[in-house]
Motif scaffolding. Sequence first.
Motif, PDB file in Angstrom:
ATOM      1  N   ALA A   1       5.849  -9.340 -12.719  1.00 21.62           N
ATOM      2  CA  ALA A   1       6.311  -8.948 -11.842  1.00 21.62           C
ATOM      3  C   ALA A   1       6.844  -7.630 -12.439  1.00 21.62           C
ATOM      4  N   LEU A   2       7.676  -7.471 -13.666  1.00 23.62           N
ATOM      5  CA  LEU A   2       7.889  -5.969 -14.777  1.00 23.62           C
ATOM      6  C   LEU A   2       6.436  -5.675 -14.594  1.00 23.62           C
ATOM      7  N   MET A   3       5.630  -5.655 -15.163  1.00 21.61           N
ATOM      8  CA  MET A   3       4.494  -4.817 -15.098  1.00 21.61           C
ATOM      9  C   MET A   3       3.888  -3.915 -14.142  1.00 21.61           C
ATOM     10  N   ASP A   4       4.027  -4.747 -13.048  1.00 21.59           N
ATOM     11  CA  ASP A   4       3.618  -4.878 -11.753  1.00 21.59           C
ATOM     12  C   ASP A   4       4.486  -3.515 -11.225  1.00 21.59           C
ATOM     13  N   ARG A   5       5.519  -3.616 -11.223  1.00 18.02           N
ATOM     14  CA  ARG A   5       6.592  -2.393 -10.766  1.00 18.02           C
ATOM     15  C   ARG A   5       6.166  -0.722 -11.681  1.00 18.02           C
ATOM     16  N   LEU A   6       6.219  -1.416 -12.637  1.00 17.78           N
ATOM     17  CA  LEU A   6       5.776  -0.092 -14.088  1.00 17.78           C
ATOM     18  C   LEU A   6       4.194   0.738 -13.336  1.00 17.78           C
ATOM     19  N   ARG A   7       3.829   0.302 -13.399  1.00 16.12           N
ATOM     20  CA  ARG A   7       1.964   0.451 -13.084  1.00 16.12           C
ATOM     21  C   ARG A   7       2.054   1.035 -12.191  1.00 16.12           C
ATOM     22  N   ARG A   8       3.718   0.720 -10.239  1.00 16.47           N
ATOM     23  CA  ARG A   8       3.344   1.798  -9.096  1.00 16.47           C
ATOM     24  C   ARG A   8       3.681   2.475  -9.795  1.00 16.47           C
ATOM     25  N   ALA A   9       5.119   2.860 -10.100  1.00 16.10           N
ATOM     26  CA  ALA A   9       6.346   3.989 -10.744  1.00 16.10           C
ATOM     27  C   ALA A   9       5.389   5.072 -11.476  1.00 16.10           C
ATOM     28  N   ALA A  10       4.563   4.424 -12.464  1.00 16.44           N
ATOM     29  CA  ALA A  10       3.255   5.345 -12.884  1.00 16.44           C
ATOM     30  C   ALA A  10       2.483   5.604 -12.589  1.00 16.44           C
ATOM     31  N   GLU A  11       2.326   5.733 -10.537  1.00 16.10           N
ATOM     32  CA  GLU A  11       1.215   6.117 -10.298  1.00 16.10           C
ATOM     33  C   GLU A  11       1.353   7.428  -9.321  1.00 16.10           C
TER      34      GLU A  11
ATOM     35  N   VAL B   1       6.006   7.248 -18.190  1.00 15.99           N
ATOM     36  CA  VAL B   1       4.561   6.785 -18.529  1.00 15.99           C
ATOM     37  C   VAL B   1       4.681   5.616 -19.406  1.00 15.99           C
ATOM     38  N   LEU B   2       3.159   4.372 -19.334  1.00 15.52           N
ATOM     39  CA  LEU B   2       4.015   3.834 -20.023  1.00 15.52           C
ATOM     40  C   LEU B   2       3.367   3.240 -21.783  1.00 15.52           C
ATOM     41  N   VAL B   3       3.937   3.099 -22.676  1.00 14.48           N
ATOM     42  CA  VAL B   3       3.651   3.167 -23.017  1.00 14.48           C
ATOM     43  C   VAL B   3       3.209   1.414 -24.591  1.00 14.48           C
ATOM     44  N   ASP B   4       2.189   1.942 -25.447  1.00 12.19           N
ATOM     45  CA  ASP B   4       2.731   0.665 -26.053  1.00 12.19           C
ATOM     46  C   ASP B   4       3.900   0.464 -27.234  1.00 12.19           C
ATOM     47  N   ALA B   5       4.587  -1.135 -28.007  1.00 15.16           N
ATOM     48  CA  ALA B   5       5.090  -0.613 -28.712  1.00 15.16           C
ATOM     49  C   ALA B   5       5.349  -0.232 -29.519  1.00 15.16           C
ATOM     50  N   LYS B   6       3.696   0.067 -30.068  1.00 14.52           N
ATOM     51  CA  LYS B   6       3.768   0.703 -31.544  1.00 14.52           C
ATOM     52  C   LYS B   6       3.437   2.558 -31.410  1.00 14.52           C
ATOM     53  N   ALA B   7       3.876   2.807 -30.028  1.00  9.29           N
ATOM     54  CA  ALA B   7       3.130   4.262 -29.743  1.00  9.29           C
ATOM     55  C   ALA B   7       4.172   5.015 -30.548  1.00  9.29           C
ATOM     56  N   VAL B   8       3.947   5.935 -31.264  1.00  5.26           N
ATOM     57  CA  VAL B   8       4.470   6.968 -31.983  1.00  5.26           C
ATOM     58  C   VAL B   8       5.299   8.538 -30.907  1.00  5.26           C
ATOM     59  N   ILE B   9       6.418   8.212 -30.363  1.00 11.09           N
ATOM     60  CA  ILE B   9       6.300   9.465 -28.928  1.00 11.09           C
ATOM     61  C   ILE B   9       6.676  10.792 -29.390  1.00 11.09           C
ATOM     62  N   SER B  10       6.223  12.182 -29.548  1.00 17.40           N
ATOM     63  CA  SER B  10       7.263  12.891 -29.883  1.00 17.40           C
ATOM     64  C   SER B  10       7.089  13.616 -28.346  1.00 17.40           C
TER      65      SER B  10
ATOM     66  N   LYS C   1       1.098  -0.737   0.251  1.00 19.93           N
ATOM     67  CA  LYS C   1       0.204  -0.347   0.158  1.00 19.93           C
ATOM     68  C   LYS C   1       0.626   1.146   0.029  1.00 19.93           C
ATOM     69  N   HIS C   2       2.150   0.875   0.071  1.00 22.34           N
ATOM     70  CA  HIS C   2       3.065   2.302   0.284  1.00 22.34           C
ATOM     71  C   HIS C   2       3.591   3.018  -1.091  1.00 22.34           C
ATOM     72  N   LYS C   3       3.644   3.968  -1.203  1.00 25.49           N
ATOM     73  CA  LYS C   3       4.687   4.483  -2.662  1.00 25.49           C
ATOM     74  C   LYS C   3       5.890   3.604  -2.557  1.00 25.49           C
ATOM     75  N   HIS C   4       5.490   3.684  -3.853  1.00 30.66           N
ATOM     76  CA  HIS C   4       7.050   2.674  -4.611  1.00 30.66           C
ATOM     77  C   HIS C   4       7.561   2.484  -5.661  1.00 30.66           C
ATOM     78  N   TYR C   5       9.218   2.477  -5.823  1.00 29.73           N
ATOM     79  CA  TYR C   5       9.523   2.576  -6.872  1.00 29.73           C
ATOM     80  C   TYR C   5       9.762   3.446  -7.906  1.00 29.73           C
ATOM     81  N   SER C   6       9.233   4.260  -7.246  1.00 32.87           N
ATOM     82  CA  SER C   6       9.004   5.214  -8.286  1.00 32.87           C
ATOM     83  C   SER C   6      10.714   6.366  -8.615  1.00 32.87           C
ATOM     84  N   PRO C   7      11.211   6.795 -10.009  1.00 34.43           N
ATOM     85  CA  PRO C   7      11.959   8.365 -10.055  1.00 34.43           C
ATOM     86  C   PRO C   7      11.120   9.456  -9.652  1.00 34.43           C
ATOM     87  N   ASN C   8      12.362  10.400  -9.537  1.00 31.66           N
ATOM     88  CA  ASN C   8      11.589  11.886  -9.432  1.00 31.66           C
ATOM     89  C   ASN C   8      10.761  12.287 -10.923  1.00 31.66           C
TER      90      ASN C   8
END
Length: 313
Positions: free
Chosen positions: A302-312, A232-241, A221-228
């Motif tokens: 596990a990887l998606m779990d950490r990514l979601r928490r970092a994104a939240e 942002v989570l993106v699909d493989a096909k996403a075009v990012i600018s 329940k605690h805040k986790h894994y977050s950089p400063n």
Amino acid sequence: MKTIITKSIKEAADFIVRGGVVAFPTETVYGLAANAFDVAAVAKIFTAKGRPSDNPLIVHCSDISQIEEITTGINENARLLIDKFFPGPLTLVLNRSKKIPDIVSAGLGTVGIRIPSLQLARDLIAAAGVPIAAPSANISGKPSPTTWQAVQEDLDGRIDCILQGEPTIFGLESTVVDCTVEPPVILRSGGLTYEKMAQVVPNIVQFTAKDGALPKSPGLKHKHYSPNAKVVLVDAKAVISPTEKAAFIGIEQQNSNFELIRLCQDKAEYAATLFEFFREADRKNIKVIYCQIIEEKGIGVALMDRLRRAAEA
Ligand code: TXA
Ligand code: MG
């Protein structure tokens, strides 16, 4: 406090014996250790990390006899998982014996136990001669450290010693499984996959928020894994600018106009490098980190779990 940095197992173990706190490598992430039987020493872990006191610590053992000493017994499911996966990136929650002080378990009737597979970690525990309580060796809320330099970045001057080792192998924390219930419940996904555990304990289940009001693993329940930086989570096909200073980590990406980019061979490499990439991005003052969404199979869970928490965060 001056933090001693050493490659000597004996020097590091002596700090633990004398009631100090020592960062050390494991196969998952670096941990911050104290004698699990020493209340004052364990309290120093919470202070150094700024860790909430309601979050229990994992007790790391060098052999089965230490596990028997600190639990009330090893039941059938735990025995199956131990026989197959110990030592390794797996933590089992069992009922604790009176030898484990309340502070380690945050007052719960249980204790999380694990035997790390990294030889250096087991040698340290054996040299200390006691089981060691150890959370990840980061400031609470930050990504777990996968190198000794990352530990130094967070905890220099706050702990007695850092035992130097190689960068960790898995790069994500151990899988935590509650073995006090039938069927056993995966409280936190990690280095050991569901698929592998289900071969041994077929009815094992993944904890989901709707199973109960409160997560049984208080850390969740605690805040986790977050950089400063913002994640942002993106699909493989996403075009990012990107409009700000941006970084990308994943397996495929067409664009290359990032300040920092890491393309990994596979999910295992993505998992192993994610937390260090977060830290590197912060050192470069990156504002946004784009992370590729991957399939939730194997280590991908596990990887998606950490990514979601970092994104939240
Ligand atoms: O790979 C790892 O597990 C690393 C290395 C150092 O071993 N350690 C680690 O510890 O990640 P920490 O404290 O950062 O995360 C431990 C997780 C937390 O979510 C905590 O709530 C949960 O395990 N946990 C520990 N003891 C528990 C217990 N008795 N019941 C339920 N959850 C427990
Ligand atoms: Mg942690």
